[in-house]
Design a protein around this motif. Structure first.
Motif, PDB file in Angstrom:
ATOM      1  N   LEU A  30      11.354   2.703   4.412  1.00 43.62           N
ATOM      2  CA  LEU A  30      11.638   3.966   5.089  1.00 43.62           C
ATOM      3  C   LEU A  30      12.955   3.976   5.855  1.00 43.62           C
ATOM      4  O   LEU A  30      13.462   5.048   6.199  1.00 43.62           O
ATOM      5  CB  LEU A  30      10.499   4.300   6.070  1.00 43.62           C
ATOM      6  N   LEU A  31      13.511   2.828   6.126  1.00 45.56           N
ATOM      7  CA  LEU A  31      14.683   2.722   6.983  1.00 45.56           C
ATOM      8  C   LEU A  31      15.929   3.288   6.315  1.00 45.56           C
ATOM      9  O   LEU A  31      16.196   3.023   5.137  1.00 45.56           O
ATOM     10  CB  LEU A  31      14.922   1.251   7.339  1.00 45.56           C
ATOM     11  N   THR A  32      16.677   4.056   7.060  1.00 41.56           N
ATOM     12  CA  THR A  32      17.990   4.533   6.625  1.00 41.56           C
ATOM     13  C   THR A  32      19.039   3.757   7.404  1.00 41.56           C
ATOM     14  O   THR A  32      19.198   3.950   8.618  1.00 41.56           O
ATOM     15  CB  THR A  32      18.157   6.041   6.902  1.00 41.56           C
ATOM     16  N   VAL A  33      19.722   2.843   6.720  1.00 42.20           N
ATOM     17  CA  VAL A  33      20.710   1.991   7.383  1.00 42.20           C
ATOM     18  C   VAL A  33      21.963   2.808   7.678  1.00 42.20           C
ATOM     19  O   VAL A  33      22.449   3.553   6.830  1.00 42.20           O
ATOM     20  CB  VAL A  33      21.063   0.773   6.507  1.00 42.20           C
ATOM     21  N   GLN A  34      22.473   2.668   8.885  1.00 43.92           N
ATOM     22  CA  GLN A  34      23.677   3.388   9.277  1.00 43.92           C
ATOM     23  C   GLN A  34      24.887   2.831   8.550  1.00 43.92           C
ATOM     24  O   GLN A  34      25.017   1.623   8.365  1.00 43.92           O
ATOM     25  CB  GLN A  34      23.917   3.257  10.782  1.00 43.92           C
ATOM     26  N   ALA A  35      25.760   3.732   8.129  1.00 46.95           N
ATOM     27  CA  ALA A  35      27.040   3.287   7.586  1.00 46.95           C
ATOM     28  C   ALA A  35      27.851   2.706   8.733  1.00 46.95           C
ATOM     29  O   ALA A  35      27.903   3.284   9.817  1.00 46.95           O
ATOM     30  CB  ALA A  35      27.772   4.450   6.946  1.00 46.95           C
ATOM     31  N   ILE A  36      28.447   1.561   8.518  1.00 48.00           N
ATOM     32  CA  ILE A  36      29.198   0.897   9.572  1.00 48.00           C
ATOM     33  C   ILE A  36      30.681   0.898   9.217  1.00 48.00           C
ATOM     34  O   ILE A  36      31.054   0.717   8.049  1.00 48.00           O
ATOM     35  CB  ILE A  36      28.688  -0.555   9.779  1.00 48.00           C
ATOM     36  N   ASP A  37      31.509   1.174  10.171  1.00 48.58           N
ATOM     37  CA  ASP A  37      32.947   1.180   9.952  1.00 48.58           C
ATOM     38  C   ASP A  37      33.425  -0.271   9.922  1.00 48.58           C
ATOM     39  O   ASP A  37      33.679  -0.885  10.963  1.00 48.58           O
ATOM     40  CB  ASP A  37      33.645   1.950  11.076  1.00 48.58           C
ATOM     41  N   GLU A  38      33.511  -0.829   8.710  1.00 54.18           N
ATOM     42  CA  GLU A  38      33.827  -2.247   8.570  1.00 54.18           C
ATOM     43  C   GLU A  38      35.191  -2.580   9.153  1.00 54.18           C
ATOM     44  O   GLU A  38      35.393  -3.661   9.713  1.00 54.18           O
ATOM     45  CB  GLU A  38      33.760  -2.662   7.100  1.00 54.18           C
ATOM     46  N   SER A  39      36.139  -1.655   9.038  1.00 59.71           N
ATOM     47  CA  SER A  39      37.480  -1.951   9.539  1.00 59.71           C
ATOM     48  C   SER A  39      37.480  -2.122  11.050  1.00 59.71           C
ATOM     49  O   SER A  39      38.181  -2.980  11.600  1.00 59.71           O
ATOM     50  CB  SER A  39      38.447  -0.845   9.131  1.00 59.71           C
ATOM     51  N   THR A  40      36.664  -1.310  11.754  1.00 61.19           N
ATOM     52  CA  THR A  40      36.592  -1.419  13.208  1.00 61.19           C
ATOM     53  C   THR A  40      35.965  -2.742  13.625  1.00 61.19           C
ATOM     54  O   THR A  40      36.460  -3.450  14.503  1.00 61.19           O
ATOM     55  CB  THR A  40      35.773  -0.252  13.791  1.00 61.19           C
TER      56      THR A  40
ATOM     57  N   GLY B   2      -3.775   0.175   9.404  1.00 63.02           N
ATOM     58  CA  GLY B   2      -3.119  -0.903  10.132  1.00 63.02           C
ATOM     59  C   GLY B   2      -1.637  -0.721  10.371  1.00 63.02           C
ATOM     60  O   GLY B   2      -0.951  -1.669  10.768  1.00 63.02           O
ATOM     61  N   PHE B   3      -1.098   0.482  10.160  1.00 61.18           N
ATOM     62  CA  PHE B   3       0.332   0.709  10.359  1.00 61.18           C
ATOM     63  C   PHE B   3       0.677   1.098  11.793  1.00 61.18           C
ATOM     64  O   PHE B   3       1.811   0.907  12.231  1.00 61.18           O
ATOM     65  CB  PHE B   3       0.834   1.804   9.408  1.00 61.18           C
TER      66      PHE B   3
ATOM     67  N   MET C 127       0.847  -1.189   0.000  1.00 65.84           N
ATOM     68  CA  MET C 127       0.000   0.000   0.000  1.00 65.84           C
ATOM     69  C   MET C 127       0.882   1.239   0.000  1.00 65.84           C
ATOM     70  O   MET C 127       1.805   1.367   0.777  1.00 65.84           O
ATOM     71  CB  MET C 127      -0.901  -0.001   1.245  1.00 65.84           C
ATOM     72  N   GLN C 128       0.581   2.166  -0.921  1.00 65.89           N
ATOM     73  CA  GLN C 128       1.369   3.384  -1.048  1.00 65.89           C
ATOM     74  C   GLN C 128       0.911   4.442  -0.050  1.00 65.89           C
ATOM     75  O   GLN C 128      -0.285   4.635   0.161  1.00 65.89           O
ATOM     76  CB  GLN C 128       1.244   3.930  -2.479  1.00 65.89           C
ATOM     77  N   LEU C 129       1.878   5.123   0.542  1.00 64.17           N
ATOM     78  CA  LEU C 129       1.596   6.238   1.434  1.00 64.17           C
ATOM     79  C   LEU C 129       2.167   7.504   0.809  1.00 64.17           C
ATOM     80  O   LEU C 129       3.226   7.459   0.165  1.00 64.17           O
ATOM     81  CB  LEU C 129       2.244   6.020   2.809  1.00 64.17           C
ATOM     82  N   ASP C 130       1.481   8.620   1.017  1.00 66.61           N
ATOM     83  CA  ASP C 130       2.044   9.864   0.497  1.00 66.61           C
ATOM     84  C   ASP C 130       3.252  10.264   1.346  1.00 66.61           C
ATOM     85  O   ASP C 130       3.535   9.679   2.398  1.00 66.61           O
ATOM     86  CB  ASP C 130       0.997  10.973   0.431  1.00 66.61           C
ATOM     87  N   THR C 131       3.978  11.287   0.881  1.00 64.91           N
ATOM     88  CA  THR C 131       5.236  11.667   1.515  1.00 64.91           C
ATOM     89  C   THR C 131       5.050  12.060   2.974  1.00 64.91           C
ATOM     90  O   THR C 131       5.857  11.690   3.846  1.00 64.91           O
ATOM     91  CB  THR C 131       5.873  12.830   0.745  1.00 64.91           C
ATOM     92  N   ARG C 132       3.987  12.806   3.267  1.00 65.11           N
ATOM     93  CA  ARG C 132       3.760  13.243   4.650  1.00 65.11           C
ATOM     94  C   ARG C 132       3.505  12.055   5.565  1.00 65.11           C
ATOM     95  O   ARG C 132       4.048  11.980   6.677  1.00 65.11           O
ATOM     96  CB  ARG C 132       2.583  14.216   4.713  1.00 65.11           C
ATOM     97  N   ALA C 133       2.682  11.111   5.102  1.00 61.74           N
ATOM     98  CA  ALA C 133       2.380   9.928   5.915  1.00 61.74           C
ATOM     99  C   ALA C 133       3.638   9.089   6.134  1.00 61.74           C
ATOM    100  O   ALA C 133       3.877   8.561   7.233  1.00 61.74           O
ATOM    101  CB  ALA C 133       1.290   9.097   5.250  1.00 61.74           C
TER     102      ALA C 133
END
Length: 340
Positions: A79-89, A54-55, A1-7
């Motif tokens: 919607l999720l923004t995955v964090q950049a992970i410092d792979e070397s650490t 139902g969200f 189901m599509q939601l508009d930008t505000r939702a």
């Protein structure tokens, strides 16, 4: 189901805030954290629409709202923004623990690493080995008792006791062993099982029964290579309020760890898909607990997928941090096992 930008923006803000503090999120808070220039009345209308779709849901004790399994699914999928992970650490922390000669120890350490860095439970499905044999031999021990000796291509030897209905002579046992070795050596017992009915019809029924018994026993012997699933950090989940506050859910969760059948099914499903997979309780039929999520990724040995690993925790987990953790651990485990 599509939601508009505000939702979408409001749902993302609500899920992130709820994951952070575990409290229902009201319209006043959303107006401050969403960055949208909307009136409280407009926000309430949009939230009412999200609830109708139902969200989100409204707990009886609060005017605020919390995400539903459907809301979490929309969040992690779009919607999720995955964090950049410092792979070397991360790699530096894992390197020493994964630089071992024993594949089983490497797998156990990978589960511990996932648990330690996520503060939830880490799980690794061990590689599945095909039940291939190089040679078998039947040895008569006594009347109707036969020792089945199975030699794998790497020289490993497995023994299994067969109790038969017929008292086979030594010459019959040699004949049966020679037939299987000549026609099926180098195949897996599963392959033999599929072909045995047609190809053994020319033999006597009692010889066919002996070979079928050998196939079943051999398949069990060659696949018996320790634990199917390694789990670390189950006790961490006792500190997760969302899970520990409900004894019924907690019992189901630890039944999952003890029985492992459903967990194996879930990990097996995720091994057939590329990349990170997210299973959310209430959204996935493979999970018995509504407040539980599993983040998984397949791992490889020499370019071939052989198993799956992941993190088991509450639906209210920091997906943006757990997803890259699972992803990099799968890559490091693949590299470690490919060089053992």
């Amino acid at each position: 189901m599509q939601l508009d930008t505000r939702a979408q923006t409001l749902l993302k803000a609500l899920v992130e805030r709820y994951i952070a503090d575990g409290q229902p999120v009201g319209s006043r808070a959303l107006s401050k954290i969403s960055g949208l220039d909307l009136s409280p009345a407009t926000i309430r209308n949009i939230m009412a629409d999200l609830e109708e779709m139902g969200f989100v849901a409204s707990p009886h004790t609060s005017a605020g709202r919390i995400p539903t399994p459907r809301g979490y699914r929309m969040f992690v999928d779009t919607l999720l923004t995955v964090q950049a992970i410092d792979e070397s650490t991360v790699e530096a922390r894992m390197q020493k623990q994964l630089q071992l000669k024993s594949p089983q120890k490497i797998i156990s350490n990978a589960a511990q690493i996932l648990s330690s860095l996520s503060q939830f439970a880490g799980v690794v499905m061990t590689p599945r080995h095909e039940s291939i044999f190089q040679q078998i031999e039947f040895l008569r021990l006594s009347e109707k008792r036969i020792l089945l000796v199975i030699v794998a291509p790497n020289g490993e030897v497995q023994n299994r006791l067969l109790l038969t209905d017929v008292d086979y002579t030594p010459s019959q046992l040699i004949q049966a062993g020679n037939y299987i070795n000549q026609h099926f050596a180098g195949l897996s017992f599963d392959d033999i099982r599929n072909r045995i009915q047609n190809e053994l019809r020319q033999l006597r029924d009692d010889m066919t029964r002996l070979m079928q018994a050998a196939v079943e026993a051999g398949s069990d012997a060659m696949s018996d290579n320790g634990e199917d699933v390694v789990i670390s950090g189950e006790r961490n989940l006792l500190s997760v309020t969302d899970l520990a506050s409900n004894m019924t859910s907690l019992r189901k969760l630890f039944d999952l760890f003890e029985q492992k059948t459903s967990l194996m099914q879930l990990l097996d499903v995720s091994s057939k898909a590329a990349g990170v997979q997210i299973f959310i309780g209430g959204d996935s039929q493979l999970l018995p607990v509504d407040d539980m999520s599993v983040v998984t990724a397949p791992y490889e040995v020499n370019g071939k997928i052989v198993g799956t690993l992941g993190v088991i925790g509450p639906t209210r987990m920091a997906y943006e941090r757990v997803i890259p953790l699972v992803d990099i651990t799968a890559k490091l485990l693949s590299n470690a096992l490919s060089h053992t």
